[in-house]
Design a protein around this motif. Sequence first.
Motif, PDB file in Angstrom:
ATOM      1  N   VAL A  45       0.984  -1.014  -0.153  1.00 38.42           N
ATOM      2  CA  VAL A  45       0.087   0.064  -0.026  1.00 38.42           C
ATOM      3  C   VAL A  45       0.919   1.076   0.033  1.00 38.42           C
ATOM      4  O   VAL A  45       2.050   1.229   0.609  1.00 38.42           O
ATOM      5  N   VAL A  46       0.445   2.297  -0.542  1.00 38.17           N
ATOM      6  CA  VAL A  46       1.170   3.720  -0.696  1.00 38.17           C
ATOM      7  C   VAL A  46       0.770   4.249   0.500  1.00 38.17           C
ATOM      8  O   VAL A  46      -0.537   4.678   0.475  1.00 38.17           O
ATOM      9  N   VAL A  47       1.428   4.936   1.378  1.00 34.20           N
ATOM     10  CA  VAL A  47       1.190   5.669   2.510  1.00 34.20           C
ATOM     11  C   VAL A  47       1.962   7.009   2.557  1.00 34.20           C
ATOM     12  O   VAL A  47       2.700   7.352   1.894  1.00 34.20           O
ATOM     13  N   ASP A  48       0.943   7.991   3.206  1.00 37.44           N
ATOM     14  CA  ASP A  48       1.463   9.401   3.395  1.00 37.44           C
ATOM     15  C   ASP A  48       2.275   9.454   4.474  1.00 37.44           C
ATOM     16  O   ASP A  48       1.866   9.096   5.677  1.00 37.44           O
ATOM     17  N   LEU A  49       3.681   9.920   4.231  1.00 36.10           N
ATOM     18  CA  LEU A  49       4.590  10.014   5.456  1.00 36.10           C
ATOM     19  C   LEU A  49       4.339  11.171   6.452  1.00 36.10           C
ATOM     20  O   LEU A  49       4.637  11.186   7.610  1.00 36.10           O
ATOM     21  N   LYS A  50       3.251  12.161   6.041  1.00 36.78           N
ATOM     22  CA  LYS A  50       2.988  13.150   6.741  1.00 36.78           C
ATOM     23  C   LYS A  50       1.818  12.721   7.969  1.00 36.78           C
ATOM     24  O   LYS A  50       1.832  13.345   8.912  1.00 36.78           O
ATOM     25  N   ALA A  51       1.318  11.536   7.739  1.00 36.61           N
ATOM     26  CA  ALA A  51       0.525  10.871   8.821  1.00 36.61           C
ATOM     27  C   ALA A  51       1.074  10.605   9.982  1.00 36.61           C
ATOM     28  O   ALA A  51       2.561  10.141   9.916  1.00 36.61           O
ATOM     29  N   GLY A  52       0.672  10.614  11.208  1.00 35.75           N
ATOM     30  CA  GLY A  52       1.333  10.590  12.246  1.00 35.75           C
ATOM     31  C   GLY A  52       1.720   8.919  12.193  1.00 35.75           C
ATOM     32  O   GLY A  52       1.327   8.006  11.651  1.00 35.75           O
ATOM     33  N   THR A  53       2.509   8.853  13.447  1.00 37.49           N
ATOM     34  CA  THR A  53       3.044   7.225  13.698  1.00 37.49           C
ATOM     35  C   THR A  53       2.065   6.490  14.108  1.00 37.49           C
ATOM     36  O   THR A  53       1.911   5.050  13.562  1.00 37.49           O
ATOM     37  N   ALA A  54       0.890   7.120  14.709  1.00 35.90           N
ATOM     38  CA  ALA A  54      -0.246   5.911  15.123  1.00 35.90           C
ATOM     39  C   ALA A  54      -1.002   5.831  14.082  1.00 35.90           C
ATOM     40  O   ALA A  54      -1.298   4.396  13.856  1.00 35.90           O
ATOM     41  N   GLU A  55      -1.385   6.395  13.087  1.00 32.46           N
ATOM     42  CA  GLU A  55      -1.844   6.107  11.731  1.00 32.46           C
ATOM     43  C   GLU A  55      -1.256   5.074  10.840  1.00 32.46           C
ATOM     44  O   GLU A  55      -1.731   3.992  10.514  1.00 32.46           O
ATOM     45  N   LEU A  56       0.237   5.329  10.586  1.00 34.57           N
ATOM     46  CA  LEU A  56       0.861   4.383  10.165  1.00 34.57           C
ATOM     47  C   LEU A  56       1.115   3.143  10.764  1.00 34.57           C
ATOM     48  O   LEU A  56       0.841   1.867  10.108  1.00 34.57           O
TER      49      LEU A  56
END
Length: 173
Positions: free
Chosen positions: A72-83
């Motif tokens: 999956v492609v994720v946005d690194l701007k999201a917080g650690t909890a979301e990742l």
Amino acid sequence: MYMQLRETADELAGVLWREHTVYRERGGGVVIRGEQVRRWISLGPTGGKDQALLRAGRLLDGGTTAPARTEVVVDLKAGTAELAAVCRRMLAEVAAVAETAPAQATRAGRTAGSGKQAKPGRQRRPGRAARAARPGRPRRERHTSLGSLVVLLCVAGVLGAWLYSLFGGGPGY
């Protein structure tokens, strides 16, 4: 980009697993290995800014990594909890696939002790049924067929005729 991936991987590893190893992979990404849970997560560059390709898979016997089961492609701007939530969902999918493979093999008529023994470190492909035995055909014990024996006799005859013409009863030269 590598430094951003490395920092994110270190934070994720601390949230996901107490015991982990973080290292760089050949493609410029970062791998997090959880040896005790036999899983791995990889963060790799995608070419987009502040985005990473997140992949998850299993660790096989001997410590080698199996191919990724989910990506999956994720946005690194999201917080650690979301990742971490995305990683946990992917790891759950990997675990579900790993658990259904033995169940499918049992349903297909195979058990852990039947069939050939697999080499250590090798896994059977999931979803392949074992070949059914053919009860109508007895197993042949002879390995050399009649055609092969005829060919061997012909070669021996030609070789004998040649040797007879060289050393045998012809006129002496």
